[in-house]
Design an enzyme around this catalytic site. Structure first.
Site, PDB file in Angstrom:
ATOM      1  N   ASP A 291     104.779  95.332  35.073  1.00 53.23           N
ATOM      2  CA  ASP A 291     105.333  96.443  35.844  1.00 53.23           C
ATOM      3  C   ASP A 291     106.860  96.343  35.756  1.00 53.23           C
ATOM      4  O   ASP A 291     107.415  95.325  35.356  1.00 53.23           O
ATOM      5  CB  ASP A 291     104.829  96.414  37.299  1.00 53.23           C
ATOM      6  CG  ASP A 291     104.968  97.789  37.959  1.00 53.23           C
ATOM      7  OD1 ASP A 291     105.703  98.653  37.428  1.00 53.23           O
ATOM      8  OD2 ASP A 291     104.357  98.006  39.027  1.00 53.23           O
TER       9      ASP A 291
HETATM   10  C1  BGC Z   1     105.424 101.368  39.256  1.00 50.83           C
HETATM   11  C2  BGC Z   1     104.503 101.593  38.087  1.00 50.83           C
HETATM   12  C3  BGC Z   1     105.154 102.537  37.110  1.00 50.83           C
HETATM   13  C4  BGC Z   1     106.489 101.969  36.679  1.00 50.83           C
HETATM   14  C5  BGC Z   1     107.225 102.837  35.685  1.00 50.83           C
HETATM   15  C6  BGC Z   1     106.813 100.984  38.823  1.00 50.83           C
HETATM   16  O1  BGC Z   1     107.688 101.008  39.890  1.00 50.83           O
HETATM   17  O2  BGC Z   1     104.888 100.362  40.104  1.00 50.83           O
HETATM   18  O3  BGC Z   1     103.278 102.109  38.542  1.00 50.83           O
HETATM   19  O4  BGC Z   1     104.313 102.762  36.025  1.00 50.83           O
HETATM   20  O5  BGC Z   1     107.316 101.832  37.824  1.00 50.83           O
HETATM   21  O6  BGC Z   1     107.818 103.921  36.283  1.00 50.83           O
END
Ligand code: BGC
Length: 752
Positions: A291
């Site tokens: 993530d």
């Molecule tokens: C989120 C993810 C997301 C990623 C990219 C993160 O803050 O937890 O679900 O895919 O950002 O934007």
């Protein structure tokens, strides 16, 4: 500053106005090669993905391998961050390609309801938003989830993306979790089947879909610091089983490890989660991406199974899978074989998905046609919770109708955070707080009021914003019918403080109900809310966040143009006191302070299982939902087909109109010994004309009859008698049968 907050504060400076849909730049695609160019046998589409991956990794230089494992953020966050050249503006991420070898760049976009826009894109992408993941799950219709996935996956491809960061399958352990709207509810079978179907649809576009957030990422409060404490057997019987079932249905080409820690180790450096469970036990062949801001180490992460660092330049404290990894390779802390494996897994997924053979190319998008796909999903996901004296479907004769609250005159609410999709036609309401991360708060311009008016030109509609309970009472008193819309904005990065509707909406509903007994409530929420006024209103329709065609969908369900056929994928508690944790753990004001949440309290008894186990009566049980017609179940029979428990029964539409039902099968061991009295073991959505019947046959996944056996490292079904229960919700069981089941061992790997 904490990396995610850094993103937040940077975003604060950068929210731009809505604009035209066109992307400022694209990248050229080309057709699939008929045969491999000389010297590049890995580009031969006739070879399988494993052989192709082996060949291309052998041809890579060390720098090329390192290029594949380190990603960049795809959006500007000015003045602190300017996106790297080559990324698509406003995108979630970018990993450069290897043009010399014919390996495309990875263009990554969020997420589960459609193609989102991040950061300070000069122009937001106008795209179709499906209803929330919770709403799609409430359809209990995997074919519809797959169609929705196929639609947003196509929009991703036509927007130039070959990696979509969807679907979220974290179980609802915490109904206040701000991200529940993105997920598939509280049951591992239902969530696994529905999210798996969505991923299958997305990947039907020859792109990668990323199942997330692996794992046990059940609250937003303290999400970068929280340690999810849970035993191995409990995890495998709940959250991990949801992942397993979804992966069996869809073979996602990527898995995103989560922000949180699990039993003391960050999810992205957790050997048990990544190496042991995912790669060894389940035999996963794709790649693990982090993530955004979830990496905390080089060698520890890589040796625990992390294959790719996402947006490391923008969110992580160091370039862990870049310069740190180089040093770790030089010192021997990471082996060359491991780097080869990382690169191999990534390219294998690019081959297996079709992203290499079918390069993405920016193309026009049919927002009107796609809006219909979203609308069909929204319509089936709405759950009619209460309908006294059949006040619904609405008889729209000449009358005075009050429509109150939740900006129902102009639009429908959507959930906040990285999954936010920007709608065609701009935002229906401007200037709402928060304007910046995790906002903006967006109402899609699909007005329930206008959709109702179009269906009843003879009626006199009056809209009131619902902010003043006295004004609501006056309007309600002089109306023949009152429809109160109430909502609760939920978002990534925050949990809701309580399950009560915010902004004094309970008072407005109570005032309307007191003044007019013909009061109907429509809820647009991310998940469960409490309803102190429930006994005083005639009907309640749970519309969730219904997507870019939500207003039309609400009108069609309210007026009965379509049946109300959604069923709850989550228990609605009567109060927070009934939850395993009546108070949320963690402090939103101290996002970096380490703390733990004890998930061993409920263990695998998540949602209705907890309520059953504790003998608690919820406000509305899991699986509940009314229809405009009625159904009867008969001829419940159990048998053993090829060693698998098989359940057959007849469903009959006993009412006067066509409708859709979701008969649900629960199983319960007579000897006990499970985490809770029973588990959902099967379901099917059926569509029946009045008077028609259908025989449904369901085969029970043996893991849903089993417990995890630590010693044998596999599943064990205990021999004995099991009760098979058939009902229209977890609390409305109308038929029971007994089944004698033989002892069985089920291997730990994915079942195909
Ligand atoms: C989120 C993810 C997301 C990623 C990219 C993160 O803050 O937890 O679900 O895919 O950002 O934007």
């Amino acid at each position: 500053m904490n990396s995610r907050l850094w993103r937040a504060s940077a975003l604060a400076l950068t929210i731009a106005a809505l604009g035209a849909p066109a992307l400022a730049q694209g990248h050229a695609g080309h057709g699939a090669p008929a045969a491999a160019p000389a010297g590049q046998p890995w580009l031969d589409p006739k070879l399988d993905a494993d052989a192709r991956a082996d060949l291309v990794v052998k041809a890579m230089t060390q720098d090329e391998k390192l290029t594949l494992v380190y990603g960049y953020f795809g959006a500007d966050m000015k003045p602190k961050y300017t996106r790297i050249e080559g990324s698509l503006p406003g995108s979630a991420g970018y990993v450069p390609g290897l043009p010399r070898l014919g390996i495309p760049a990875q263009f990554e976009t969020d997420a589960g309801i459609g193609v989102a826009t991040q950061g300070s894109a000069a122009q937001f992408r106008e795209r179709t938003a499906l209803p929330s993941g919770m709403a799609t799950t409430a359809t209990w219709n995997p074919a519809l989830a797959q169609k929705g996935g196929a639609m947003i996956g196509k929009e991703a491809r036509d927007s130039g993306f070959n990696v979509m960061l969807a679907g979220g399958v974290n179980l609802v352990r915490e109904p206040r979790n701000g991200r529940n709207f993105e997920y598939g509810g509280e049951d591992p079978l239902l969530a696994g089947v529905m999210v798996g179907a969505q991923i299958k649809g997305i990947q039907s576009n020859n792109i990668v879909s990323t199942i997330k957030h692996y794992a046990l990422n059940a609250q937003e409060t303290g999400r970068f610091a929280v340690d999810s404490k849970i035993g191995d057997a409990d995890a495998r019987t709940s959250d991990l089983l949801a992942f397993q079932i979804a992966m069996e249905a869809s073979d996602p080409h990527s898995v995103m490890c989560a922000y949180n820690r699990v039993n003391g180790h960050y999810a992205c450096e957790n050997d048990w989660l990544l190496n042991k469970v995912l790669k060894q036990d389940w035999g996963y062949k794709g790649y693990v991406m982090s993530d955004w801001g979830a990496v905390h180490s080089g060698a520890k992460s890589v040796n625990a199974g992390l294959d790719q660092e996402s947006a490391g330049d923008a969110f992580d404290k160091q370039p862990f899978l870049a310069s740190v990894l180089k040093a770790d390779l030089a010192s021997g802390a990471v082996s060359q074989a491991r780097l080869d494996d990382m690169a191999r897994r990534i390219v294998r997924s690019l081959f297996a998905s079709g992203a290499v053979d079918h390069p993405v190319k920016i193309a026009p998008i049919d927002l009107v046609a796609n809006g219909k796909v979203s609308q069909a999903d929204a319509e089936e996901g709405m759950v009619l919770l209460k309908n006294d004296r059949d006040v619904l479907p609405l008889a729209l004769k000449a009358q005075k109708i009050a429509v109150i609250g939740a900006y129902a005159d102009v639009g429908v609410l959507s959930g906040g955070g990285s999954s936010q999709v920007y709608p065609a036609g701009g935002r229906a309401v401007q200037g709402l707080e928060p304007k910046t991360w995790p906002g903006p708060v967006i109402y899609y311009p699909s007005s329930p009021l206008k959709a109702l008016q179009a269906r009843a030109p003879q009626a006199k509609f009056t809209y009131n914003d619902g902010k003043d309970a006295a004004a609501v009472a006056r309007l309600a008193a002089e109306s023949d019918l009152v429809i109160v819309f109430a909502d609760q904005w939920t978002t990534e990065s925050e949990d809701v403080a309580s399950l009560a509707l915010p902004k004094n909406q309970d008072a407005a509903i109570a005032a309307a109900a007191k003044a007019n007994k013909n009061t109907i409530v429509v809820l647009e929420t991310g998940g469960p809310v409490t309803m102190p006024w429930l006994k005083d209103v005639r009907a309640v329709l749970q519309a969730w966040f219904p997507g870019t065609s939500g207003g039309e969908a609400i009108a069609r369900v309210l007026t009965g143009e379509v049946d109300a056929s959604g069923r709850l994928p989550v228990t609605f508690p009567a109060s927070e006191a009934q939850l395993p944790r009546p108070t949320l753990d963690g402090d939103p004001k101290k996002p970096d302070e380490l703390f733990a949440v004890d998930y061993s309290i409920e263990g695998a008894a998540v949602g209705y299982k907890w309520f059953d186990k504790k003998g608690l009566t919820p406000l509305f049980p899991f699986g509940h939902g009314l229809s405009y017609t009625s159904f009867a179940y008969s001829d419940l029979k159990t048998s053993n087909e090829g060693g698998r428990l098989t359940v057959a029964f007849k469903v009959t539409n006993t009412g006067k109109r066509a409708g859709k039902d979701v008969p649900q099968v629960y199983v319960s061991p007579k000897a006990g010994g499970w985490e809770a009295p029973r588990r959902l073991a099967g379901f099917q959505k059926v569509d029946l004309a009045p008077g028609a019947s259908k025989t449904v046959t369901l085969t029970v996944d043996p893991r849903l009859l089993a417990t995890w056996d630590e010693g044998a490292h596999g599943w064990k079904v205990a021999a004995g008698d099991y009760e098979v229960q058939l009902g229209s919700s977890s609390a409305a069981i109308t038929a029971r049968a007994s089944a004698s089941v033989a002892a069985q061992s089920v291997p730990v790997g994915l079942l195909k």
